[in-house]
Design an enzyme around this catalytic site. Structure first.
Site, PDB file in Angstrom:
ATOM      1  N   TYR A  72      -7.341  71.589   3.067  1.00  0.00           N
ATOM      2  CA  TYR A  72      -6.696  70.273   2.278  1.00  0.00           C
ATOM      3  C   TYR A  72      -6.049  70.581   1.081  1.00  0.00           C
ATOM      4  O   TYR A  72      -5.840  71.382   0.461  1.00  0.00           O
ATOM      5  CB  TYR A  72      -8.016  69.939   1.557  1.00  0.00           C
ATOM      6  CG  TYR A  72      -8.081  67.981   0.650  1.00  0.00           C
ATOM      7  CD1 TYR A  72      -7.663  67.158   1.719  1.00  0.00           C
ATOM      8  CD2 TYR A  72      -8.060  68.202  -0.796  1.00  0.00           C
ATOM      9  CE1 TYR A  72      -7.336  65.860   1.818  1.00  0.00           C
ATOM     10  CE2 TYR A  72      -7.617  65.938  -0.708  1.00  0.00           C
ATOM     11  CZ  TYR A  72      -7.461  65.936   0.774  1.00  0.00           C
ATOM     12  OH  TYR A  72      -6.992  64.360  -0.137  1.00  0.00           O
ATOM     13  N   GLY A  79      -6.715  62.545   1.856  1.00  0.00           N
ATOM     14  CA  GLY A  79      -7.725  60.904   2.094  1.00  0.00           C
ATOM     15  C   GLY A  79      -8.408  60.638   3.294  1.00  0.00           C
ATOM     16  O   GLY A  79      -8.878  61.183   3.780  1.00  0.00           O
ATOM     17  N   ASN A 215      -2.793  63.623  -9.107  1.00  0.00           N
ATOM     18  CA  ASN A 215      -4.183  63.634  -8.490  1.00  0.00           C
ATOM     19  C   ASN A 215      -5.636  63.168 -10.200  1.00  0.00           C
ATOM     20  O   ASN A 215      -5.784  64.421 -10.509  1.00  0.00           O
ATOM     21  CB  ASN A 215      -4.703  64.504  -8.117  1.00  0.00           C
ATOM     22  CG  ASN A 215      -6.612  63.765  -7.604  1.00  0.00           C
ATOM     23  OD1 ASN A 215      -6.696  63.076  -7.774  1.00  0.00           O
ATOM     24  ND2 ASN A 215      -6.450  64.542  -5.894  1.00  0.00           N
TER      25      ASN A 215
END
Length: 530
Positions: A72, A79, A215
């Protein structure tokens, strides 16, 4: 002065100093570092330890990127689109695209100090060695800040989870040489032009780097740190104005005795009572509550001032603890762990910061509310124990401070509306993948407005209380009160007299409070307040 900047803060007093990121301190960076960079333009340097940690984490990401297994943020979408595996030839485009697509903010520009705090705190996490960003990207972040380039970030776009995505995306866009930014001269220009003018090469993002730049809870954390710095001054200021009002109303300072506060051992309450007692030491006005119109005890807004302000101080202490923990954190998803794993997590959720931002807004509203009640008491001839109606020179011909209290009441009404918590709300996003969010950015934005308005509320009480004390002819105020009155008059805030245009006086009182001059004036007599 920036609309939302209440005081310049500790960092602004320190000049253009040097802040080193990643120098081995367990706490990462301090609140003072944030203030120095955000408000005083301190220069940033990356330590050797930070560069080494960056390189080590990057080697782990590069190794994973070379493997066929999807990871990821490295070789997948984001998302709700994380199920797609991205081929190596599209990964640079993937990182550019996430920045461009997420730079979707709207509304007015966010203040320069907020953007600088936001970028600095993201750089702190990047340099932790847990993000996988290359050293040259981190250095570009430092170079942009050191050049005085401020990305254009908009008011709306963050849900506080996954962090402050849109605000951070606008900052990352500047690193790429895209979008708009403000130069050191205050002019907004294309970011690419500003980077070129300062000899900064735009970054070409690689695997995971776009995601790592977006993030985090950095915006809400930066605003929390600055609010705490401002509130430290404002709570001391409120203790001073409460003491001045007690004096002007001929109240009793016996309720400030330390033994009374020791039997209810809240630290903030004891500190506020001690501050008020220090300001009132030597007063010739307190203790006259049994003279012409005897009263057993003062009204709650006067007598309970330390309990209310003290509760706010203890709330600040809790918020400062949360901020300290966040300053020591590395918030990203996924993160690079020391054993070489790259793992997804939920540390980007802003709930811990959002809760204390909302809690502070409640405390600010209540402090403003009790200050307004004291001001109203000063203006009401039925409750002011001998003062003229509205502190007017010739009541009926003059209206005195009648409408100054209206303004203060309007501000308090707004404070109460701003106290409604943002963090109790949640709006699902990203096709229900991000189905619970913190709204921490919204909590931070409304707290900034609340802190801004609290300064105005305190300024009105200062204006009324100093005027009322001067109307008590034949009685001598405390030395600290006298010092405050002399200083505020020297600052252009006029004393008693016929009606005049009040807005300039109120503005001068507001500036006096915001600059920390009220606290400084009292401390010339009391010494450092708590």
């Amino acid at each position: 002065m920036d609309m939302h900047t209440v005081v310049n803060g500790e960092g602004a007093k320190r000049g253009l100093e040097r802040v080193v990121v990643g120098d081995g301190r367990a706490a990462g960076v301090t609140a003072s570092d944030v203030l120095a960079v955000a408000r005083a333009g301190a220069r940033i340097e990356l330590s050797e330890e930070a560069v080494a940690a960056l390189a080590a984490a990057r080697s782990i990401v590069d190794a994973l990127a070379a493997k066929p297994d999807p990871v990821y943020g490295v070789s997948t979408g984001f998302g709700a689109l994380a199920t797609r595996h991205i081929s190596p030839d599209l990964r640079a485009q993937l990182q550019r695209n996430i920045v461009r697509s997420h730079a979707a903010g709207m509304g007015p520009r966010v203040e320069r100090e907020v953007v600088r705090a936001l970028m600095f705190l993201r750089l702190k996490t990047v340099c932790s060695g847990h993000t996988g960003v290359r050293p040259e990207v981190a250095q570009t972040m430092a170079d942009v800040l050191n050049a005085g380039i401020t990305p254009v970030v908009h008011e709306y776009g963050s849900l506080g989870c996954s962090g402050d995505l849109a605000p951070l995306s606008h900052c990352a866009l500047t690193l790429m040489g895209e979008g708009d930014a403000e130069g050191p001269d205050g002019t907004v220009r294309p970011a690419g032009e500003l980077l070129a003018a300062h000899g900064i090469t735009p970054v070409e993002l690689r695997e995971k780097e776009g995601l790592a730049l977006l993030n985090g809870t950095d915006g809400m954390l930066g605003m929390l740190v600055m609010a705490l710095a401002d509130l430290d001054t404002l709570y001391k200021s409120a203790d001073i104005t409460a003491a001045l009002t007690m004096e002007a109303l001929l109240g009793t300072d016996k309720v400030l005795a330390p033994e009374l506060h020791a039997i209810r051992p809240h630290p903030g309450q004891a500190a506020s009572a001690a501050n008020m007692a220090a300001v009132l030491k030597g007063s010739g006005l307190t203790g006259h509550h049994q003279d012409d119109a005897p009263r057993v005890q003062d009204a709650y807004s006067v007598r309970c001032a330390p309990q209310v302000a003290g509760a706010g101080r203890d709330t600040m202490a809790h918020a400062a603890l949360v901020a300290e923990r966040e300053l020591a954190a590395a918030v990203d998803n996924p993160v690079v762990l020391p054993d070489g794993r790259v793992e997804s997590n939920g540390n980007f959720h802003g709930a811990p910061v959002a809760y204390v931002l909302d809690f502070l807004a409640v405390a600010v509203a209540d402090l403003g509310s009790i200050a307004e009640r004291r001001t109203d008491r000063l203006l009401d001839k039925n409750r002011s124990h001998g003062l003229p109606p509205f502190l007017a020179d010739d009541a009926g011909v003059d209206s005195g401070l009648m409408i100054a209290q209206y303004t203060q009441a309007a501000l308090v009404g707004e404070l109460k509306r701003l106290a409604v918590p943002a963090s109790a709300d949640s709006i699902p996003s990203s096709a229900m993948q991000e189905d619970h969010v913190s709204m921490g950015w919204s909590a931070a934005r409304k707290l900034r407005t609340a802190v801004d308005n609290l300064a105005r509320v305190i300024a009105v009480e200062l204006y009324a209380a100093t005027r009322a004390i001067q109307l008590r002819e034949g009685l001598t105020p405390a030395p600290a009160s006298r010092a405050v009155i002399d200083a505020v008059r020297a600052a252009g805030v006029e004393g008693p007299g016929p009606d005049r245009y009040l807005a300039p006086d109120l503005a001068a009182a507001d500036a006096f409070v915001r600059a920390g001059h009220l606290v400084a004036a009292a401390e010339t007599v009391t010494g450092p307040l708590r």
